[in-house]
Design a protein around this motif. Structure first.
Motif, PDB file in Angstrom:
ATOM      1  N   PHE A 275     -12.640 -16.091  -6.378  1.00 56.70           N
ATOM      2  CA  PHE A 275     -12.359 -15.415  -5.111  1.00 56.70           C
ATOM      3  C   PHE A 275     -11.152 -14.484  -5.294  1.00 56.70           C
ATOM      4  O   PHE A 275     -10.158 -14.843  -5.917  1.00 56.70           O
ATOM      5  N   VAL A 276     -11.256 -13.267  -4.754  1.00 55.55           N
ATOM      6  CA  VAL A 276     -10.170 -12.286  -4.894  1.00 55.55           C
ATOM      7  C   VAL A 276      -9.269 -12.360  -3.668  1.00 55.55           C
ATOM      8  O   VAL A 276      -9.734 -12.295  -2.528  1.00 55.55           O
ATOM      9  N   LEU A 277      -7.975 -12.503  -3.915  1.00 51.57           N
ATOM     10  CA  LEU A 277      -7.025 -12.572  -2.809  1.00 51.57           C
ATOM     11  C   LEU A 277      -6.204 -11.288  -2.729  1.00 51.57           C
ATOM     12  O   LEU A 277      -5.789 -10.726  -3.740  1.00 51.57           O
ATOM     13  N   GLN A 278      -6.008 -10.839  -1.500  1.00 47.92           N
ATOM     14  CA  GLN A 278      -5.149  -9.700  -1.195  1.00 47.92           C
ATOM     15  C   GLN A 278      -4.817  -9.738   0.285  1.00 47.92           C
ATOM     16  O   GLN A 278      -5.673 -10.023   1.113  1.00 47.92           O
ATOM     17  N   GLY A 279      -3.563  -9.469   0.600  1.00 44.86           N
ATOM     18  CA  GLY A 279      -3.127  -9.507   1.981  1.00 44.86           C
ATOM     19  C   GLY A 279      -3.727  -8.388   2.808  1.00 44.86           C
ATOM     20  O   GLY A 279      -4.183  -7.373   2.275  1.00 44.86           O
ATOM     21  N   PRO A 280      -3.719  -8.545   4.123  1.00 41.65           N
ATOM     22  CA  PRO A 280      -4.320  -7.532   5.004  1.00 41.65           C
ATOM     23  C   PRO A 280      -3.635  -6.176   4.928  1.00 41.65           C
ATOM     24  O   PRO A 280      -4.263  -5.143   5.173  1.00 41.65           O
ATOM     25  N   LYS A 281      -2.363  -6.152   4.598  1.00 41.69           N
ATOM     26  CA  LYS A 281      -1.640  -4.879   4.477  1.00 41.69           C
ATOM     27  C   LYS A 281      -1.724  -4.303   3.067  1.00 41.69           C
ATOM     28  O   LYS A 281      -1.195  -3.215   2.821  1.00 41.69           O
ATOM     29  N   GLU A 282      -2.325  -5.069   2.152  1.00 40.44           N
ATOM     30  CA  GLU A 282      -2.521  -4.635   0.760  1.00 40.44           C
ATOM     31  C   GLU A 282      -1.200  -4.237   0.102  1.00 40.44           C
ATOM     32  O   GLU A 282      -1.140  -3.274  -0.676  1.00 40.44           O
ATOM     33  N   ILE A 283      -0.157  -4.992   0.419  1.00 41.84           N
ATOM     34  CA  ILE A 283       1.146  -4.739  -0.199  1.00 41.84           C
ATOM     35  C   ILE A 283       1.107  -5.044  -1.693  1.00 41.84           C
ATOM     36  O   ILE A 283       1.732  -4.346  -2.499  1.00 41.84           O
ATOM     37  N   TYR A 284       0.356  -6.078  -2.053  1.00 33.88           N
ATOM     38  CA  TYR A 284       0.236  -6.470  -3.452  1.00 33.88           C
ATOM     39  C   TYR A 284      -1.182  -6.179  -3.936  1.00 33.88           C
ATOM     40  O   TYR A 284      -2.135  -6.223  -3.151  1.00 33.88           O
ATOM     41  N   PRO A 285      -1.358  -5.878  -5.219  1.00 35.84           N
ATOM     42  CA  PRO A 285      -2.698  -5.565  -5.736  1.00 35.84           C
ATOM     43  C   PRO A 285      -3.614  -6.788  -5.677  1.00 35.84           C
ATOM     44  O   PRO A 285      -3.144  -7.930  -5.704  1.00 35.84           O
ATOM     45  N   PRO A 286      -4.927  -6.567  -5.594  1.00 31.70           N
ATOM     46  CA  PRO A 286      -5.866  -7.689  -5.558  1.00 31.70           C
ATOM     47  C   PRO A 286      -5.829  -8.466  -6.872  1.00 31.70           C
ATOM     48  O   PRO A 286      -5.601  -7.888  -7.944  1.00 31.70           O
ATOM     49  N   ILE A 287      -6.055  -9.775  -6.772  1.00 35.41           N
ATOM     50  CA  ILE A 287      -6.047 -10.629  -7.952  1.00 35.41           C
ATOM     51  C   ILE A 287      -6.956 -11.821  -7.678  1.00 35.41           C
ATOM     52  O   ILE A 287      -7.014 -12.322  -6.551  1.00 35.41           O
TER      53      ILE A 287
END
Length: 308
Positions: A275-287
């Protein structure tokens, strides 16, 4: 002070009170990163039964416990004083049994009904976790079942684990660490404690999941059978763009006299590997969750090397 930092939140009539409960959960998660749950649907009798079966395991001879050896690749199995903490440079003074749905389990021959009892307990922990995480998902702008899907323990790639923990009694542990200061790597942790077996201390104030800065002011959180102590992990802190706080905590021996045995049970929601995690504001790159854990372990190892 602990009462102010760590509020008790009732899940009674969850569906009817969802909005009220969500407000309380978010307030606690944004500041302390810790809260206790009551009226959560796991009875005190069920919790006591799980502690009883946990104690039966730890009371077994070493050679019997070693039938379920710890596997470094999966982090499942029995370990004894094997966890080195970068914060102290020493090994935690505890033994534990890590379990997943499809990992090796103690046999019914050694402990009757161990797997049936513990599997049912894990199922109920997942239900409580889903309720809490659904509140966080809606607040962060995800679908209600977003984190439920991301942490589904029935999927083969799920990393969620139950950890049975025993801190042996000690005559000379005054003022030392039974578990050194740390944050949890995963998403959300449910912790069960037993009356009178104190030692857990928390330290709010962390601002970024990538920072290891910590205050030296820790607040004791008394142990009680029944309420569940819940804390945010680093993964969920990153997933929320650092809005929900994963804060430091530790288990400290008594400052005076003998420290008795302490038993605890932790249910770690740790996500599905792919599963790929990324915050709603996309402050950090997906991982991916798998990559997240690999980087977290590597980071921890480098800190251990620095301490050593």
């Amino acid at each position: 002070m602990a009462d102010r930092l760590v509020p008790a939140i009732s899940l009674k009539d969850f569906d009817q009170r969802r909005e009220e409960i969500t407000t309380q959960l978010i307030h606690a998660a944004e500041y302390a990163g810790f809260f206790t749950l009551v009226d959560h649907g796991i009875s005190k009798e069920e919790i006591e039964a799980q502690f009883a079966i946990s104690k039966k395991f730890f009371d077994l001879p070493v050679e019997t416990k070693a039938k379920v050896p710890h596997d470094p690749k999966t982090n499942n199995g029995w370990e004894y004083k094997a966890q080195l903490r970068p914060s102290t440079g020493t090994y935690d003074q505890k033994e534990s049994l890590w379990l997943q749905r499809d990992s090796q389990w103690p046999s019914d021959e050694d402990i009757p009904r161990f797997r049936d009892t513990t599997s049912e307990f894990m199922r109920k922990c997942a239900e409580v976790s889903d309720q809490v995480l659904s509140c966080f998902a809606i607040t962060l702008g995800f679908d209600k079942d977003y984190f439920q899907v991301a942490n589904d323990p029935t999927k083969p790639d799920c990393l969620t684990q139950l950890r049975l923990i025993h801190y042996p009694a000690s005559e000379d542990a005054v003022g030392t660490w039974r578990a050194g200061s740390h944050t949890d790597i995963g998403c959300l942790t449910l912790l069960f404690q037993r009356d009178g077996e104190d030692g857990l201390e928390i330290c709010p104030g962390r601002e970024s999941h990538s920072s290891f800065a910590s205050s030296d002011i820790f607040t004791p959180l008394p142990a009680e059978t029944g309420p569940i102590v819940v804390n945010i992990g680093d993964m969920l802190m990153a997933w929320s763009d650092d809005r929900l706080k994963s804060n430091f905590h530790r288990v400290r021996a008594k400052d005076v006299g003998k420290s008795p045995s302490r038993y605890s049970i932790a249910y770690f929601n740790q996500g599905r590997r792919d599963f790929v995690l990324q915050g709603p504001k996309e402050i950090y790159p997906p991982i991916s969750v798998g990559e997240w854990f690999a980087q977290a372990v590597a980071r921890s190892f480098s800190r251990q090397t620095a301490v050593a």
